[in-house]
Every structure is written in structure tokens, then in C-alpha cells.
Design a protein around this motif. Structure first.
Motif, mmCIF file in Angstrom:
data_model
loop_
_atom_site.group_PDB
_atom_site.id
_atom_site.type_symbol
_atom_site.label_atom_id
_atom_site.label_comp_id
_atom_site.label_asym_id
_atom_site.label_seq_id
_atom_site.Cartn_x
_atom_site.Cartn_y
_atom_site.Cartn_z
ATOM 1 N N UNK A 266 0.825 -1.200 0.000
ATOM 2 C CA UNK A 266 0.000 0.000 0.000
ATOM 3 C C UNK A 266 0.864 1.256 0.000
ATOM 4 N N UNK A 267 1.942 1.236 0.735
ATOM 5 C CA UNK A 267 2.830 2.401 0.796
ATOM 6 C C UNK A 267 3.474 2.672 -0.568
ATOM 7 N N UNK A 268 3.944 1.625 -1.228
ATOM 8 C CA UNK A 268 4.610 1.777 -2.525
ATOM 9 C C UNK A 268 3.637 2.278 -3.583
ATOM 10 N N UNK A 269 2.438 1.708 -3.602
ATOM 11 C CA UNK A 269 1.442 2.106 -4.593
ATOM 12 C C UNK A 269 1.020 3.555 -4.377
ATOM 13 N N UNK A 270 0.758 3.909 -3.127
ATOM 14 C CA UNK A 270 0.316 5.273 -2.814
ATOM 15 C C UNK A 270 1.339 6.298 -3.295
ATOM 16 N N UNK A 271 2.621 5.993 -3.144
ATOM 17 C CA UNK A 271 3.669 6.937 -3.519
ATOM 18 C C UNK A 271 3.808 7.059 -5.041
ATOM 19 N N UNK A 272 3.507 5.968 -5.771
ATOM 20 C CA UNK A 272 3.712 5.965 -7.228
ATOM 21 C C UNK A 272 2.535 6.534 -8.011
ATOM 22 N N UNK A 273 1.325 6.469 -7.474
ATOM 23 C CA UNK A 273 0.136 6.835 -8.241
ATOM 24 C C UNK A 273 0.129 8.276 -8.756
ATOM 25 N N UNK A 274 0.540 9.288 -7.985
ATOM 26 C CA UNK A 274 0.485 10.660 -8.504
ATOM 27 C C UNK A 274 1.272 10.863 -9.793
ATOM 28 N N UNK A 275 2.256 10.037 -10.054
ATOM 29 C CA UNK A 275 3.044 10.178 -11.282
ATOM 30 C C UNK A 275 2.202 9.959 -12.529
ATOM 31 N N UNK A 276 1.076 9.253 -12.385
ATOM 32 C CA UNK A 276 0.194 9.041 -13.536
ATOM 33 C C UNK A 276 -1.179 9.664 -13.302
#
Length: 892
Positions: A340-350
Motif C-alpha cells: 500500500x505504501x509503494x502504490x500510494x507513492x507511485x500513483x500521482x506520477x500518472x
């Protein structure tokens, strides 16, 4: 009063007469509300004025009140009504025969926004009106014999549907006429329902291609100019893409999470028993993962054109969201907390964010860069200069932007990447005025609040004003501004300056207008527009139809006018969402017809270029070649005019057509196919009809040669794959026999095309039946996937046929026939039963019967049976026709 009769200097056009006849028939039948669809330039105003004049004359109407979306259209109604012989006013308190008002007289509309916020649910919309609006509704209610004309009435559906229902409820005895250019096929379900409820359905409609064919609108060409971001923008995009790339890499890791992503997808879409219920868009996303080899093919799924591409960020997000909400969030495993932490951090890039309710769309800085890149402004200058070189004195270019100024602050992360005003009308006018290639065209900016240009151009405009209003001209002031762009100020508003600017444009005092969609994108009339450069981001059907309608008017000074619309699109492969601008272009062309390079009128991006797909943007490496093709097409306006075949007969119908390339038997032109007389069965060759005569006695001298020729003629169809005619007729007959609609195989039309492809459609069918036929035939031609049922086609090879030479010598033709009947097929090919026909055994049986008639004896197998499962395991993925198929909507 105007009459519209034969002595009128402007006789009614074909579609105006059709609309008026349909309207009178509706009134005669007791209807008091009607909805008419005519494209921009199709003469909706004339239809409204004729209706008002006729019923004012016969006493059934005492006053006509017209509501329209902006002041430009409001003024046009007053001018047109006055010229028509009616007394007209734009004063709500006037007693004129026709009173023209804006929708703002009832409710506030934002001229620069396509859609306002929805009103609060559960609240009376009449109660929320400003007192002036309530007063107007009351005046309308008390007017006996009222004709209420709602011009461009699609606005009411998009913005104030509930308010419209309440207002019309207050006017039970009024005649209400809705006029719009928005095609009914583009209305969503709620809008279509509202039209039916409030107007009783559409009384009359005509599309843009029909009016072009009649000669009432100019032939036109849609073209796209593709650009890539600037170097600085590209570097920023590549850096942003890194985070999402890292996420997708982690998702492939079998140790990432307690139930890894790929394991979850397999359990959810492939091996789930019973089969999990998934949304259609989720299944599409899963099939695109299958296409790139990340997932097995889900049972029963069929790959179509939209699936044959890599997954987009939206696809990933759909599947990740499902995984997170159903599996990860509820887990107490520390590995899932890390997910969840990794996904949350990556999502704003797209452009997405994680919320308590799942993944939601967030602010997309990537889309902002693509939509407002400096490369688009540079391209606009080049396009305008190119039109000037091509057209000379005929050049009249309209450049449409979303906004005059960029109101939103550039995000901190884009500091140094994107200029504050880049992409606005202000930045475009500065570039045009500042470039020597376009400065001589006297570019001029006109918006709802500003008139700006080089000082010399503004002084020319002041002199234009002086011709009709010397007092106003004396009050105008040219104020110097930035970057050689001055501004014209004074005691006037857009309602007054738009007509003066239009006259300057029409006369050639300025050859380039830069404006906003809110002011010039709808209702504004300038017949001399030769070219539209579309820099807007709005993709609603209303915005698209209205924007493109600006250039389609007939130009009396240029009988051979061909209008050009350039869409400027930014693409990049540096970021996974680099196709967002392309997706916007695709949405703009859904339901909008244009002529392609082969002279066919089709909708969708396919009419811009044959290589364009609605599902995948072009490769960056192909941009130069594409732009070159586009420029070549744009230069040859006479060829475009010829493609439209102005004056020739037409049907004004849009139907899907399947375009096919593959290993199919040739289609004989102008020969209506019959079920084959000789077919291959499991146990031999069957003669079951009239067998071809073969070469005649006068054509071939020797009996042996004649019999050999007859043998070869009989064997030819046995050794060749079935034709598209045969397959199409099998599908169409099966659909009709199964009760799924359509006129059956007799209505199948297959046309060989010079490009080498075949085009197949179902003539005389309604649109749902046409779509079902096209989709089903496309599935039949696809590689074998996981259908519920399959059918066999027995294949005869050249070595399977006995040597008939001796038979021909000893026994003649009947002996040759017996020899051929002894052939035994050496192979069998299995084909999928299309999804709609594979729902149950009865439908599948109808398909098998149709297949037997048109292709040959068959065997029908259910793939859930042991024998069927074995066939599927052995032949899954086989592609007997090696066919490339696309479905396009053709107008005729």
C-alpha cells in the motif's frame, strides 16, 4: 412577415423543408413539443423563424420567445427576424413578435465552461432561480399563444435538465421547439430519456455529411498535426515516469505482497470457479495484459481490436485498485502494508491518488504539459503560414483555445518546465504577431473580455467600426501592451465588438482570428472561414460539433471552398500517460464523420489517417511521415471536394462496416453468391446442388481437356478457404434464425477495395443488428480463443484428390464426378462460434445449420465437454484466416 415561399430570395433548403414538414405533421397530430436536429450551418434559425411566422400569421401563436446560450446567437436571432419581416427585440419586456434572450435570463451559464456544476439534488430548481429568472418564467406562463424556441438546446440537457423540466411544467399550453446540432446518437442515456419525456422524441434530424452532399455545407477535411513536447518538457516527463515504471516492475515480483498481483489476476480472471463478476472495463484491462503475455486468456474471452495493445496506466490502475480493495487493504500482513505504501507513492506520477474509497483520479500535471506544451503554439504558427502559402487571398483562419488566459497557477513541480500562459489564447496571439511568417496576416485576438492585436491591426479595426458607428470609433483607445500585442479598449462589450471584428475578418482586414471556444466556438457565423485550428481540450459531442461547424458555411465568394480543420496533438513515449492528448482526439471524433483518403465517409479517427487507431496512438518514429501525409492531403483541396461527391444520391445512414485483410478466398465482383454446390464433409466430397458446367465444347477442342477443366473448376472452391461472403452470410442467417435480429444472409454486402482489403456490412438492418453482425463476424475471423462452442471446417488438400485422368478417359463427366467424391479430407480446422450465438445450445445449433449451408458440413462441439476441451487445448490460438479486422462506422 417572412414567408419562405417561392418568391423568397433565399428558398428553403431540402432539410429545412423536411424539418418544417415533419414539424407541421407533429403539430397536426396534436403534439406541442418538438425536437429538431440540424448541423451548424444547416439553417436552424430559418426553421425557427418560418415556424414563428406561419403561426403568428394563423393566430395560433401571439409571441415567439427564443432562448439561446450566448449574446452572439441572441443578436443573430434579432437580426435574422428583422430581416425576415418580424418585429424583434432583445428586451425581455418588449411586445415584439419575437423576443430573443439568453439562457442567462433564466439561469446563469458560464460562457467559457462547457458544463456548470450540477444543482443540489432534491431542491426545486425554480426556487433556486434569481428573482429575474422567476419573473421571466411567470411572464412566459401568462403569455397566451406562446412559442418557446430553445436554440442549441443541448445546453439544457447538459447543464439544467431538471430546471428545463420544471420550466416546461409551468407552460403546459405553450408550443416548444428545441433546435440543436448535437446528433442524437451522442446523447447519453439520461439525456435521451429527458428528450423523450419532455419533447416526445426527435421529430427530424439530418447529419453534416448529408448537408455537404446537398451542397448546403462546404466539403471539409479533418487533419491532425502531431507534435512532441519540448526538450525541457520531455526531460520532466521521463523523470515522472520513473516512479510508475518502478511500481509496475514491483508488481511482477512474486514476493510483493501476501498474494502477489499476478497471482491475484490469475485467480480473479482465469481460474475462478464460479467465474468472478467483473466490470467490462476491468476485463478489457485484463485482456490487454494477456496481449503482452502477463496473463492467461480468461475463459470465453475474445480479443478484438481494442485489446491488441499494451495496457495503459488506466488499465493498471483499474486492476491495482481491485487488488488493493479486495485483497491488500484488509490484510494484516506487513508485506501488504508495504504494498500500500509503494502504490500510494507511485500513483500521482500518472495522475491518480489513493483514498479510503480506492484509487481516484487526481491532478494530472502530465496532462497539463501535453495539453499546453509550447510545441503546439509553434505548430500553430507553422500551420497558419502553410494555409497562407496554399490559399493566398482565400485564407481566413480561426484558432480556437479554451481560455484567453491561464487562470490556474502552474504547479511548483512544473516551474521552469511550462510557462504560466502557455497554451492560452494570449500566448498564441503573441506568437502569431511576433513571427514574420504570420505577422502580415494581421492576427487578432477576440474573447469575451478582450480585443487585442498589433497596433496597426487595431487601428484598422477602429476604421471598420467608424463605417457604421463613428461615435463608438471615437471612443475606442489603442493601448500598447506586451510583446507587440496592443489592446483595444472603450465603452463596448463582446455583444458590440464581435460583429465589427467579424466584418474585418470577412473583408480580409485580418486573416487570422484567435478566440475562445466560449465566444466563437458556438453560434458565431463567418462564412469565409477557410481553416480551423483546434487547440481546445473539450471532448463533449456538443463542443466538437459546434467547434467544427464554424468552418462549414458556404462562402459565396469562393464556390469551390473546402474547409480544413487541424487538430494539434502532443504525443510522447517518455511517460506511460503520453497518449492522453491522443485519447482526447479520439473522443472528439467519436460519432463525427469525415472523409478519408479513399473517399469514404467514416466516423472516428480513422478518417484522419488510415493508420490511426482509436485504441493506440501512433509511434513517435512515425510522426514525421504522418505529418507529411497530412500536409499533402491538406494541399489538394480539389481532391477532397471530389471525394465528397456533392450532388450525388445518398441515404444519410451510418452503419458499422467490418474491414478485413487475410487468407480469404477472393470475392467475385458483382456476382451474388449462392450456397456451394460441392462441399467437403468428414467422409468425403458432397455434390448437393447445381454443379458448374465448366469449359464448353467450343472453347476446348479435346474431350479430355474439357473434363479436366471441369474437374479443376469443381475442385477450386474445395481447395480454397471460404470467402468472406460465405462466412458473413452464415453469421447473418444464424443471427436471424436465432431471433437476434437482422435481415439474414441476403443482406450481406462484401466489397473488394483497391487497398486490398474487403469491406463487409449488413444492408437494410437497424443499427443494433448491424453492430451485432459486425462484432460476431469479427469474432469468427479471430484466432481461436476460449469460445463456448466451436464448429469444424473440413479441409481438402491437393494430395487428397485421386488422379482423375483415367476416369475422365474411360467414363466421362459422371466418372470424374465419382472420382472427386472419393476424395477424403485430410484435415479439420475449428472455428469459434461468435459469443452472441454461443450463449446456449439452441443458438449454437442455428449457427451450425447456417455454417452447413454456406461453408459445408460441420460438427458442433461444446468446449465444456471432454471432446470440446481437447479440441480447444489442441487448437487454441490458431489463426486459420490470419485476418486483420477493424470495425468502422460508414456513412452513405
Amino acid at each position: 412577415m417572412g414567408s419562405g415561399e417561392a418568391d423568397d430570395p433565399l428558398p428553403l433548403r431540402v432539410h429545412q423543408r423536411g424539418a418544417l414538414d415533419a414539424l407541421e405533421a407533429a403539430y397536426a397530430a396534436g403534439r406541442t413539443r418538438a425536437w429538431i436536429v440540424l448541423p451548424p450551418g444547416g439553417g436552424k434559425t430559418r426553421v425557427g423563424l418560418e415556424t414563428a411566422a406561419r403561426h403568428l400569421a394563423d393566430g395560433t401563436v401571439t409571441r415567439a420567445v427564443v432562448l439561446s446560450p450566448n449574446t452572439a446567437i441572441q443578436g443573430q436571432w434579432v437580426d435574422a427576424a428583422t430581416a425576415f419581416g418580424l418585429t424583434a427585440s432583445d428586451d425581455r419586456g418588449s411586445d415584439a413578435e419575437l423576443v430573443s434572450l439568453t439562457y442567462q435570463a433564466v439561469a446563469v451559464f458560464d460562457a467559457d465552461d462547457e458544463v456548470a456544476d450540477d444543482p443540489d439534488a432534491g431542491t426545486s430548481q425554480l426556487a433556486r432561480l434569481h428573482p429575474n429568472g422567476r419573473d421571466l418564467v411567470e411572464r412566459l406562463r401568462k403569455t397566451p399563444g406562446l412559442l418557446l424556441v430553445l436554440d442549441e438546446c443541448h445546453h439544457l440537457l447538459e447543464v439544467w435538465g431538471e430546471l428545463l423540466a420544471e420550466v416546461l411544467a409551468e407552460l403546459p399550453s405553450a408550443h416548444v421547439l428545441g433546435l440543436t446540432a448535437t446528433p442524437p446518437a451522442t446523447l447519453d442515456a439520461d439525456q435521451a430519456r429527458l428528450v423523450d419525456e419532455l419533447f416526445g422524441g426527435i421529430v427530424f434530424q439530418a447529419g453534416v455529411p448529408a448537408l455537404v452532399r446537398e451542397g448546403d455545407l462546404a466539403p471539409y477535411l479533418e487533419v491532425a498535426h502531431l507534435v512532441t513536447p519540448t526538450v525541457h518538457e520531455q526531460e520532466w516527463l521521463a523523470e515522472e515516469a520513473t516512479r510508475f515504471g518502478e511500481l509496475t516492475t514491483r508488481l511482477m515480483d512474486p514476493t510483493f505482497g501476501s498474494r502477489p498481483f499476478l497471482q491475484w489476476l490469475d485467480e480473479r480472471y482465469v481460474t475462478a470457479v464460479p467465474r468472478a463478476e467483473v466490470a467490462p472495463e476491468q476485463l478489457d484491462a485484463a485482456l490487454r495484459l494477456h496481449f503482452v503475455g502477463m496473463l492467461a486468456l480468461p475463459p470465453g474471452a475474445v480479443l478484438s481490436e481494442r485489446h491488441r495493445r499494451p495496457p495503459t496506466p488506466q488499465d493498471w490502475v483499474l486492476l491495482i485498485d481491485d487488488w488493493l480493495r479486495r485483497c491488500v487493504v484488509a490484510s494484516e500482513d506487513p508485506r501488504d502494508h508495504d504494498v500500500l505504501r509503494v502504490v500510494r507513492r507511485a500513483l500521482p506520477a500518472v495522475g491518480y491518488v489513493w483514498t479510503r474509497r480506492g484509487i481516484r483520479a487526481g491532478r494530472s500535471t502530465v496532462d497539463r504539459v501535453l495539453a499546453r506544451t509550447m510545441a503546439k503554439t509553434t505548430a500553430t504558427v507553422d500551420l497558419v503560414a502553410g494555409e497562407w502559402d496554399s490559399l493566398g487571398d482565400h485564407t481566413r483562419v480561426l484558432v480556437l483555445c479554451d481560455h484567453e488566459r491561464a487562470s490556474a497557477i502552474v504547479p511548483r513541480e512544473l516551474d521552469g518546465v511550462l510557462d504560466q500562459q502557455e497554451g492560452s489564447a494570449r500566448s498564441v496571439i503573441a506568437a502569431l504577431v511576433g513571427d514574420p511568417a504570420t505577422a502580415g496576416l494581421a492576427p487578432l485576438l477576440v474573447t469575451g473580455s478582450t480585443v487585442a492585436a498589433a497596433e496597426s491591426t487595431l487601428r484598422d479595426l477602429v476604421e471598420q467600426v467608424r463605417l457604421t458607428d463613428a461615435r463608438l470609433a471615437d471612443a475606442l483607445v489603442v493601448e500598447p501592451g506586451d510583446a507587440a500585442v496592443a489592446q483595444l479598449t472603450g465603452p463596448w462589450t463582446s455583444r458590440r465588438w464581435v460583429p465589427h471584428v467579424t466584418r474585418l475578418f470577412e473583408s480580409g482586414g485580418t486573416r487570422v482570428l484567435v478566440g475562445t471556444r466560449g465566444l466563437l466556438g458556438e453560434g458565431w457565423d463567418a462564412p469565409r472561414i477557410s481553416t480551423l485550428v483546434d487547440l481546445t481540450t473539450a471532448t463533449t459531442s456538443t463542443a466538437v460539433v459546434q467547434t467544427r461547424g464554424r468552418a462549414l458555411r458556404i462562402d459565396a465568394t469562393w464556390p469551390d471552398k473546402v474547409a480544413m480543420t487541424w487538430s494539434v496533438v502532443c504525443l510522447t513515449e517518455a511517460h506511460p500517460r503520453g497518449g492522453q492528448d491522443w485519447d482526447r482526439l479520439v473522443r472528439k471524433h467519436v460519432g463525427f464523420q469525415g472523409v478519408d483518403a479513399e473517399g469514404d465517409v467514416v466516423d472516428g479517427v480513422g478518417h484522419l489517417d488510415a493508420s490511426f487507431s482509436p485504441y493506440l496512438p501512433p509511434a513517435i518514429a512515425d510522426i514525421d511521415a504522418i505529418n507529411h501525409r497530412m500536409a499533402e492531403r491538406a494541399r489538394d483541396r480539389q481532391a477532397v471536394r471530389a471525394w465528397w461527391r456533392v450532388g450525388e444520391p445518398y441515404v444519410d445512414q451510418v452503419r458499422p462496416t467490418l474491414r478485413v485483410r487475410g487468407r480469404l478466398a477472393p470475392v467475385a465482383p458483382d456476382v451474388r453468391p449462392e450456397p456451394p454446390a460441392v462441399v467437403a464433409a468428414a467422409d468425403g466430397v458432397l455434390f448437393r446442388g447445381a454443379v458448374p458446367e465448366g469449359p464448353g465444347a467450343f472453347a476446348v477442342r479435346h474431350r479430355h481437356e474439357r473434363l479436366t477443366g471441369w474437374r479443376d473448376l469443381v475442385l477450386a472452391p474445395l481447395l480454397a478457404p471460404p470467402s468472406l461472403d460465405q462466412l458473413g452470410r452464415a453469421v447473418a442467417d444464424a443471427l436471424a434464425a436465432a431471433g437476434l435480429g437482422g435481415p439474414g444472409g441476403a443482406a450481406v454486402v462484401v466489397e473488394p477495395h483497391p487497398s486490398g482489403e474487403y469491406r463487409c456490412r449488413l444492408d437494410g438492418a437497424d443499427e443494433p443488428s448491424s453492430w451485432l453482425f459486425a462484432d460476431s463476424l469479427e469474432q469468427l475471423l479471430a484466432p481461436l480463443a476460449t469460445p463456448r462452442y466451436v464448429v469444424a471446417r473440413y479441409v481438402l488438400g491437393a494430395d487428397d484428390v485421386p488422379d482423375v485422368g483415367v476416369w475422365a478417359t474411360l467414363g466421362g463427366r459422371s466418372a470424374v464426378r465419382r472420382a472427386i467424391a472419393q476424395a477424403r479430407p485430410s484435415g479439420v480446422v475449428w472455428h469459434p462460434v461468435p459469443t452472441a450465438l454461443g450463449v446456449n445450445a439452441a443458438r449454437a445449433g442455428a449457427f451450425a445449420e447456417a455454417w452447413d449451408r454456406w461453408v459445408g458440413p460441420t460438427q458442433l462441439l461444446y468446449t465444456g465437454s471432454p471432446e470440446g476441451a481437447g479440441v480447444l487445448a489442441a487448437q487454441q490460438g490458431s489463426d486459420p484466416f490470419d485476418a486483420t479486422t477493424v470495425v468502422r462506422r460508414h456513412w452513405s
